[in-house]
Design a protein around this motif. Structure first.
Motif, PDB file in Angstrom:
ATOM      1  N   THR A 142      53.038  37.184  35.294  1.00 41.68           N
ATOM      2  CA  THR A 142      52.053  38.011  35.757  1.00 41.68           C
ATOM      3  C   THR A 142      50.687  37.981  34.804  1.00 41.68           C
ATOM      4  OG1 THR A 142      52.664  39.995  34.580  1.00 41.68           O
ATOM      5  CG2 THR A 142      53.366  39.494  36.968  1.00 41.68           C
ATOM      6  N   MET A 143      49.471  38.171  35.328  1.00 43.88           N
ATOM      7  CA  MET A 143      48.415  38.302  34.612  1.00 43.88           C
ATOM      8  C   MET A 143      48.075  39.661  34.534  1.00 43.88           C
ATOM      9  SD  MET A 143      44.649  36.399  35.344  1.00 43.88           S
ATOM     10  CE  MET A 143      44.658  36.882  37.182  1.00 43.88           C
ATOM     11  N   LEU A 144      47.703  40.384  33.296  1.00 41.07           N
ATOM     12  CA  LEU A 144      47.379  41.733  33.332  1.00 41.07           C
ATOM     13  C   LEU A 144      46.093  41.987  32.808  1.00 41.07           C
ATOM     14  CD1 LEU A 144      50.667  42.531  31.208  1.00 41.07           C
ATOM     15  CD2 LEU A 144      50.596  42.760  33.671  1.00 41.07           C
ATOM     16  N   TRP A 145      45.498  43.083  33.182  1.00 42.98           N
ATOM     17  CA  TRP A 145      44.044  43.486  32.528  1.00 42.98           C
ATOM     18  C   TRP A 145      44.220  45.015  32.745  1.00 42.98           C
ATOM     19  CZ3 TRP A 145      45.285  41.009  37.186  1.00 42.98           C
ATOM     20  CH2 TRP A 145      44.531  41.470  38.216  1.00 42.98           C
ATOM     21  N   HIS A 146      43.029  45.547  31.963  1.00 37.51           N
ATOM     22  CA  HIS A 146      42.906  46.878  32.136  1.00 37.51           C
ATOM     23  C   HIS A 146      41.798  47.344  33.430  1.00 37.51           C
ATOM     24  CE1 HIS A 146      41.731  50.976  30.749  1.00 37.51           C
ATOM     25  NE2 HIS A 146      42.770  50.933  30.251  1.00 37.51           N
ATOM     26  N   GLU A 147      42.030  48.542  33.699  1.00 39.30           N
ATOM     27  CA  GLU A 147      40.915  49.013  34.733  1.00 39.30           C
ATOM     28  C   GLU A 147      39.608  48.950  34.181  1.00 39.30           C
ATOM     29  OE1 GLU A 147      39.882  50.378  38.208  1.00 39.30           O
ATOM     30  OE2 GLU A 147      41.791  50.215  37.683  1.00 39.30           O
ATOM     31  N   ARG A 148      39.086  49.153  33.014  1.00 42.89           N
ATOM     32  CA  ARG A 148      37.679  49.062  32.343  1.00 42.89           C
ATOM     33  C   ARG A 148      37.048  47.947  32.943  1.00 42.89           C
ATOM     34  NH1 ARG A 148      36.994  46.797  27.549  1.00 42.89           N
ATOM     35  NH2 ARG A 148      35.668  48.397  26.866  1.00 42.89           N
ATOM     36  N   SER A 149      37.906  46.722  32.866  1.00 42.88           N
ATOM     37  CA  SER A 149      37.139  45.462  33.272  1.00 42.88           C
ATOM     38  C   SER A 149      37.467  44.962  34.643  1.00 42.88           C
ATOM     39  CB  SER A 149      37.595  44.371  32.186  1.00 42.88           C
ATOM     40  OG  SER A 149      39.133  44.323  32.188  1.00 42.88           O
ATOM     41  N   HIS A 150      38.178  45.837  35.345  1.00 43.18           N
ATOM     42  CA  HIS A 150      38.496  45.353  36.929  1.00 43.18           C
ATOM     43  C   HIS A 150      37.280  44.989  37.784  1.00 43.18           C
ATOM     44  CE1 HIS A 150      40.879  44.903  40.426  1.00 43.18           C
ATOM     45  NE2 HIS A 150      40.139  45.880  40.966  1.00 43.18           N
ATOM     46  N   ARG A 151      36.250  45.626  37.509  1.00 42.96           N
ATOM     47  CA  ARG A 151      35.207  45.420  38.633  1.00 42.96           C
ATOM     48  C   ARG A 151      34.029  44.482  37.857  1.00 42.96           C
ATOM     49  NH1 ARG A 151      37.568  49.824  39.659  1.00 42.96           N
ATOM     50  NH2 ARG A 151      37.686  50.468  41.982  1.00 42.96           N
ATOM     51  N   ASP A 152      34.141  44.005  36.516  1.00 46.10           N
ATOM     52  CA  ASP A 152      33.179  43.256  35.993  1.00 46.10           C
ATOM     53  C   ASP A 152      33.251  41.940  36.473  1.00 46.10           C
ATOM     54  OD1 ASP A 152      31.421  42.747  33.507  1.00 46.10           O
ATOM     55  OD2 ASP A 152      32.787  41.373  33.518  1.00 46.10           O
ATOM     56  N   PRO A 153      31.913  41.495  36.948  1.00 49.48           N
ATOM     57  CA  PRO A 153      31.769  40.316  37.624  1.00 49.48           C
ATOM     58  C   PRO A 153      32.494  38.840  36.965  1.00 49.48           C
ATOM     59  CG  PRO A 153      29.868  41.485  37.933  1.00 49.48           C
ATOM     60  CD  PRO A 153      30.688  42.333  36.736  1.00 49.48           C
ATOM     61  N   ALA A 154      31.919  38.925  35.449  1.00 45.64           N
ATOM     62  CA  ALA A 154      32.528  37.873  34.652  1.00 45.64           C
ATOM     63  C   ALA A 154      34.091  37.928  34.689  1.00 45.64           C
ATOM     64  CB  ALA A 154      31.838  38.166  33.324  1.00 45.64           C
ATOM     65  N   HIS A 155      34.693  38.948  34.537  1.00 41.19           N
ATOM     66  CA  HIS A 155      36.052  39.113  34.285  1.00 41.19           C
ATOM     67  C   HIS A 155      36.839  38.718  35.757  1.00 41.19           C
ATOM     68  CE1 HIS A 155      39.858  41.029  33.355  1.00 41.19           C
ATOM     69  NE2 HIS A 155      39.395  41.287  31.933  1.00 41.19           N
ATOM     70  N   ARG A 156      36.295  39.075  36.845  1.00 41.46           N
ATOM     71  CA  ARG A 156      36.658  38.714  38.171  1.00 41.46           C
ATOM     72  C   ARG A 156      36.661  37.314  38.259  1.00 41.46           C
ATOM     73  NH1 ARG A 156      33.753  42.406  42.524  1.00 41.46           N
ATOM     74  NH2 ARG A 156      35.131  41.082  43.864  1.00 41.46           N
TER      75      ARG A 156
END
Length: 297
Positions: free
Chosen positions: A273-287
């Motif tokens: 799985t790939m894991l990430w925090h909610e704080r970056s969930h909607r960031d365009p670069a992160h997406r």
């Protein structure tokens, strides 16, 4: 702090307009408010700042010394708020200069990071990627604090509190060097258990894993003679000895010096799985980075 509790954003916007227009009527028109509403706001602002802020003059209203002190900090604060609430601009990887940080075991480096790397360099040449050692116990905290953007971990044992997306399912195969004298045909369970084997123990020093649990269910044991903490070292061991190993298939599918066999017993695989925090969930670069990785694997 008490004054901050008495303020709301509309009051600050009104004050900014009044300091720009020096006139209640024009400020009301600028804000699309009624004149009485602006007058009420001005009365509240005077009470909060304990200052008249704007005084009648021959050409409209003139700001007090306190109002002049507020003008620039207020303008900067409202500009920062406007920037914060403005919808994020689309991410353009061709001109991006982001530095991304991902945490992974060496297995994840080989099966996820490496397949994504060439495409990442082509699509986003101005970005940088740092691969960090994964520490499962601190994973959620590091993601929350922004120290890592992504982590790659098995679904089982993944820390709670993080968003996750399954990348692929993995299975185990029996692996040894090409030309191994005992790896040919269909091995029996007895033959399998007599092979000298190496296993990966991420915590270090372990001689019991998924394969051993599967064997224990049928009352058997195998000969694990070497335990190492990293998958990539196992590859070197297998190519230069007659040891064999039960390894994830993706790790060895492009190893020309190694051969794969179906093991004589079923060993449960795992999901990566790939894991990430909610704080970056909607960031365009992160997406964009997350979608690139999904496409790459």
């Amino acid at each position: 702090m008490n004054n901050l509790r008495r303020l709301d954003l509309n009051l600050l916007v009104t004050l900014d307009a009044l300091l720009a227009e020096h006139n209640v009527t024009r400020a009301a028109q600028r804000l699309n408010f009624s004149q009485p509403a602006v007058s009420v706001h001005l009365a509240k602002l005077r009470a909060i700042f304990d200052d008249p802020l704007l005084l009648p003059g021959p050409r409209g209203m003139r700001p007090t010394a306190r109002a002049e002190q507020l003008r620039e900090p207020l303008r900067q604060a409202l500009a920062a708020l406007e920037l914060a609430v403005t919808p994020a601009t689309p991410f353009d990887p061709a001109v991006a200069t982001d530095t991304w940080r991902v945490a992974a075991f060496d297995y994840g480096e080989s099966t996820i990071v490496l397949p994504a790397l060439n495409g990442l360099r082509t699509a986003a040449p101005g970005t940088r990627l740092a691969v960090l050692e994964i520490a499962p116990a601190r994973l959620a905290k590091r993601a929350e604090q922004g120290e890592i953007d992504l982590a790659f971990h098995t679904r089982e044992g993944a820390p709670p509190g993080l968003r996750q997306r399954t990348l692929f399912s993995e299975r185990y195969v029996l692996v040894g060097r090409v030309g191994h004298p005992k790896l040919h045909g269909n091995l029996t369970l007895a033959q399998f258990c007599q092979l000298e084997q190496v296993m990966v123990s991420p915590d270090g020093g372990g001689f019991y894993g998924m394969t051993d649990r599967a064997l224990a269910e049928v009352g058997l044991t195998r000969r694990v003679v070497l335990s190492v903490p990293h998958f990539l070292f196992v590859i070197s061991v297998l190519t230069q000895s007659d040891l064999v190993a039960m390894l994830p298939e993706r790790l060895v599918r492009n190893q020309p010096l190694l051969q794969q066999l179906e093991p004589p017993l079923a060993v449960p695989g795992f999901e990566m799985t790939m894991l990430w925090h909610e704080r970056s969930h909607r960031d365009p670069a992160h997406r964009w980075l997350r979608e690139h990785i999904v496409r790459s694997v």
